[in-house]
Design a protein around this motif. Structure first.
Motif, PDB file in Angstrom:
ATOM      1  N   TYR A  76     -76.514  41.172 110.187  1.00  0.00           N
ATOM      2  CA  TYR A  76     -77.535  40.552 111.043  1.00  0.00           C
ATOM      3  C   TYR A  76     -77.950  39.194 110.483  1.00  0.00           C
ATOM      4  O   TYR A  76     -78.040  38.208 111.201  1.00  0.00           O
ATOM      5  N   ASP A  89     -66.575  37.435 116.302  1.00  0.00           N
ATOM      6  CA  ASP A  89     -67.367  36.484 117.096  1.00  0.00           C
ATOM      7  C   ASP A  89     -68.200  37.244 118.118  1.00  0.00           C
ATOM      8  O   ASP A  89     -67.860  37.270 119.299  1.00  0.00           O
ATOM      9  N   ALA A 134     -76.218  37.256 108.648  1.00  0.00           N
ATOM     10  CA  ALA A 134     -75.089  36.324 108.731  1.00  0.00           C
ATOM     11  C   ALA A 134     -74.829  35.809 110.142  1.00  0.00           C
ATOM     12  O   ALA A 134     -74.077  34.844 110.310  1.00  0.00           O
ATOM     13  N   LEU A 135     -75.425  36.426 111.151  1.00  0.00           N
ATOM     14  CA  LEU A 135     -75.204  35.952 112.524  1.00  0.00           C
ATOM     15  C   LEU A 135     -75.669  34.506 112.664  1.00  0.00           C
ATOM     16  O   LEU A 135     -76.795  34.179 112.278  1.00  0.00           O
ATOM     17  N   PRO A 136     -74.831  33.650 113.227  1.00  0.00           N
ATOM     18  CA  PRO A 136     -75.272  32.265 113.429  1.00  0.00           C
ATOM     19  C   PRO A 136     -76.383  32.169 114.477  1.00  0.00           C
ATOM     20  O   PRO A 136     -77.250  31.316 114.391  1.00  0.00           O
ATOM     21  N   ASP A 137     -76.347  33.063 115.456  1.00  0.00           N
ATOM     22  CA  ASP A 137     -77.382  33.138 116.490  1.00  0.00           C
ATOM     23  C   ASP A 137     -77.825  34.581 116.590  1.00  0.00           C
ATOM     24  O   ASP A 137     -77.003  35.496 116.594  1.00  0.00           O
ATOM     25  N   ARG A 138     -79.126  34.793 116.665  1.00  0.00           N
ATOM     26  CA  ARG A 138     -79.650  36.148 116.833  1.00  0.00           C
ATOM     27  C   ARG A 138     -80.898  36.052 117.702  1.00  0.00           C
ATOM     28  O   ARG A 138     -81.599  35.029 117.674  1.00  0.00           O
TER      29      ARG A 138
END
Length: 120
Positions: free
Chosen positions: A63, A41, A65-69
């Motif tokens: 990168y 997380d 797959a990050l839910p937020d970036r």
């Protein structure tokens, strides 16, 4: 050299240095000594960034797959194979270094910076 070369390396590698050395007549032994694992997380600062540098395909996949970036103006990859998942996920604008080494990825980054300063 008369003895084998010891290659301490990552568990997941893009190339096979041991095979290349052995094809050239040099015995080699690869020993995995570390493994990169994504953070479960991650706390991500969502402040926009000018560029994101990718040194491995696994990093590009993590990168994506990050839910937020953070919003990025440019994505810069060390090699064409690293760019594949980013292209497939339709991330961009994307720049690939002219050669798979740090000098080339920094040159790509500097050329983006130069282009950005011309457009201002």
């Amino acid at each position: 050299m008369s003895g084998p070369i010891l290659y301490p390396a990552a568990r997941h590698r893009a190339g096979d240095l041991e095979l290349l050395l052995e094809r050239g007549g040099q015995k080699a032994r690869t020993v995995p000594v570390y493994e990169m694992q994504p953070v479960a997380d991650p706390v991500v600062d969502l402040t926009p960034v000018d560029a994101v540098l990718f040194y491995s395909r696994r990093t590009a996949e993590a990168y994506i797959a990050l839910p937020d970036r953070p919003p990025a103006q440019h994505l810069v990859c060390l090699s064409p194979s690293i760019a594949v998942p980013l292209r497939e996920a339709r991330f961009g604008p994307l720049t690939v270094a002219a050669a798979p080494n740090e000098d080339a990825i920094f040159a790509a980054l500097l050329s983006i910076a130069a282009d950005d300063s011309k457009s201002e």
